[in-house]
Design a protein around this motif. Structure first.
Motif, PDB file in Angstrom:
ATOM      1  N   UNK A   1       0.712  -1.436   0.275  1.00 36.95           N
ATOM      2  CA  UNK A   1      -0.310   0.021  -0.217  1.00 36.95           C
ATOM      3  C   UNK A   1       1.008   1.509   0.188  1.00 36.95           C
ATOM      4  N   UNK A   2       1.713   1.382   0.811  1.00 38.03           N
ATOM      5  CA  UNK A   2       3.248   2.571   1.259  1.00 38.03           C
ATOM      6  C   UNK A   2       3.386   2.341  -0.598  1.00 38.03           C
ATOM      7  N   UNK A   3       3.748   1.330  -1.084  1.00 33.89           N
ATOM      8  CA  UNK A   3       4.973   1.567  -2.513  1.00 33.89           C
ATOM      9  C   UNK A   3       3.684   1.402  -3.515  1.00 33.89           C
ATOM     10  N   UNK A   4       2.045   2.091  -2.917  1.00 32.20           N
ATOM     11  CA  UNK A   4       0.926   2.326  -4.438  1.00 32.20           C
ATOM     12  C   UNK A   4       0.596   3.719  -4.370  1.00 32.20           C
ATOM     13  N   UNK A   5       1.434   4.139  -2.716  1.00 31.52           N
ATOM     14  CA  UNK A   5       0.833   5.510  -2.622  1.00 31.52           C
ATOM     15  C   UNK A   5       1.812   6.137  -3.200  1.00 31.52           C
ATOM     16  N   UNK A   6       2.711   5.475  -3.125  1.00 29.68           N
ATOM     17  CA  UNK A   6       3.862   6.794  -4.192  1.00 29.68           C
ATOM     18  C   UNK A   6       3.791   6.632  -5.452  1.00 29.68           C
TER      19      UNK A   6
ATOM     20  N   UNK B   1       5.969  10.336  -7.067  1.00 32.08           N
ATOM     21  CA  UNK B   1       6.929  10.183  -6.230  1.00 32.08           C
ATOM     22  C   UNK B   1       8.213   8.802  -6.791  1.00 32.08           C
ATOM     23  N   UNK B   2       7.548   7.966  -7.204  1.00 34.87           N
ATOM     24  CA  UNK B   2       8.702   6.921  -6.560  1.00 34.87           C
ATOM     25  C   UNK B   2       7.809   6.413  -9.071  1.00 34.87           C
ATOM     26  N   UNK B   3       8.612   5.862  -9.609  1.00 35.95           N
ATOM     27  CA  UNK B   3       8.424   5.067 -10.527  1.00 35.95           C
ATOM     28  C   UNK B   3       7.891   3.251 -10.453  1.00 35.95           C
ATOM     29  N   UNK B   4       7.096   2.930 -11.354  1.00 40.64           N
ATOM     30  CA  UNK B   4       6.250   1.442 -11.082  1.00 40.64           C
ATOM     31  C   UNK B   4       7.695   0.825 -11.748  1.00 40.64           C
ATOM     32  N   UNK B   5       8.468   0.821 -11.088  1.00 42.83           N
ATOM     33  CA  UNK B   5       9.477  -0.052 -11.708  1.00 42.83           C
ATOM     34  C   UNK B   5      10.367  -0.795 -10.436  1.00 42.83           C
ATOM     35  N   UNK B   6      10.349  -2.301 -11.015  1.00 47.32           N
ATOM     36  CA  UNK B   6      10.606  -3.648 -10.304  1.00 47.32           C
ATOM     37  C   UNK B   6      11.747  -3.207  -8.832  1.00 47.32           C
TER      38      UNK B   6
END
Length: 413
Positions: A385-390, A395-400
């Protein structure tokens, strides 16, 4: 009327002709006759005849015995169903819905006398003649809904007719005759005998119809909703009364294309909490799928009510309630306005959202567990959930690789 409507009417007259050739009277009746005069689309065509069901069955190649106890069979003509019913009278309505007994008669006027409203008590003949003993065409011209005969009696026979009167008034933008209003107020308590499925079906048709705002206001004004077999949520009843006289907030319901989005808009404007919206849907017997959708849409609307145009609130609500709920809310507040509550900006935000659920992240929960050699548990959902918000907030690319690195900061939280 469209070519399809003309074809359907013509095929109905062919059924009438075939019955007449065998020595029986027959007419097109009910809603199809009314809609023909109004120039509205035809949904089905019904036939009334002096022939008894077995005589109708002997006149056509394919006949389905759909309601023999009430004199009705379905004639299949060129692949299209036509309900054909013997002229009848009705008596005794102990369940406030169905007649306890029917008697076949020989005169179309006797059959028309049992019908609910004058605009539904007309018959069209093969040669263009109209049988209209109760002034249905005059009431169509005057834009009025009036009962056949005494309103108290008509509503006492089938209490759902009170709700249908409101639906017709809203759908055709007609007014209700004073006698109809008096009958509704006199017979309102009989609505408690009507199954909620029937109430829900009528109300849903109103919400999908030409003027759902007017339909809902007329329902509130009628007082009928206080006499349902199952009560509406208390908060919603109060909201309905306020909605009856409230100024327009957002677009008119008829400007919202989708019926469930209209329900979401109306329930939200009535001040319904999400739980009340779900109970309401259950009470009027909407499907479980629609109940869930409407409940989520109302929850989304409640979240956005405090800061309607705030981008951060909007994105968080999308993550909490889902993209479909966001689309429904945008439809509910934006149709017909184009920019209500920053509609265009929020629509663009939704379209460009990098991810709106953990399933769209470039990292999976089992991958996180293996990465840190830890057993899966509640911590996985929290990190995702925290990663999803970023990602959603950009604020964060959707990269592995980036997600695995960033997850370190959330691992212990």
């Amino acid at each position: 009327m469209t070519d399809a409507d003309e074809r359907l009417w013509r095929m109905g007259l062919e059924v009438v002709r075939k019955l007449q050739e065998r020595g029986f009277e027959a007419y097109l009746v009910g809603g199809c006759a009314r809609d023909r005069l109004l120039g509205r689309p035809l949904h089905d065509v019904d036939v009334a005849t002096s022939a008894h069901p077995e005589q109708v069955a002997a006149s056509f190649e394919r006949v389905i015995p759909t309601g023999l106890q009430h004199g009705t069979v379905t004639v299949m003509h060129e692949g299209t169903p036509f309900e054909v019913t013997t002229y009848r009278t009705e008596s005794g309505y102990s369940d406030a819905r169905r007649p306890d007994s029917v008697a076949f008669v020989r005169d179309i006027r006797e059959d028309l006398a049992r019908r609910d409203f004058t605009i539904n008590a007309m018959a069209a003949g093969l040669e263009g003649e109209w049988i209209d003993p109760y002034g249905g065409r005059e009431d169509l011209s005057a834009c009025i809904v009036r009962c056949v005969g005494d309103a108290d009696r008509r509503f006492g026979e089938d209490a759902l007719r009170m709700v249908r009167a409101i639906r017709f008034a809203a759908a055709f933008r007609f007014r209700l005759a004073k006698s109809v209003w008096r009958g509704i107020r006199s017979q309102a308590q009989r609505l408690r005998f009507v199954a909620m499925e029937r109430i829900g079906a009528e109300w849903d048709k109103m919400m999908a119809g030409a003027d759902p705002d007017r339909a809902c206001r007329l329902l509130a004004r009628s007082g009928l909703m206080a006499h349902l077999k199952e009560p509406l949520p208390a908060g919603l009843k109060a909201g309905m009364l306020a909605y009856r006289t409230a100024a327009e907030v957002g677009p008119k319901l008829r400007d919202i294309a989708d019926t469930d989005a209209r329900w979401i808009a109306w329930l939200s404007r009535c001040g319904a909490e999400p739980e009340e919206a779900v109970r309401f849907c259950r009470t009027i017997r909407l499907s479980g799928k629609r109940e869930a959708r409407i409940g989520q849409g109302v929850a989304f609307a409640r979240r956005m009510a405090v800061s309607p145009g705030d981008r951060a609130t909007f994105i968080t609500a999308v993550l909490d309630f889902g993209k479909p709920a966001a689309s429904d809310w945008l439809a509910a507040i934006g149709a017909g306005t184009g920019n209500g509550h920053g509609h265009a900006a929020l629509l663009k935000c939704l379209e460009e959202l990098p991810a709106d659920s953990v399933r769209q992240l470039a990292v999976r929960g089992d991958e996180l567990a293996r990465h840190w050699d830890r057993p899966a548990g509640p911590w996985v959902a929290k990190v995702l959930r925290s990663l999803l918000e970023e990602v959603a907030f950009g604020r964060l690319p959707n990269d592995n690789a980036a997600l695995l690195r960033a997850a370190e900061a959330f691992k212990e939280s």
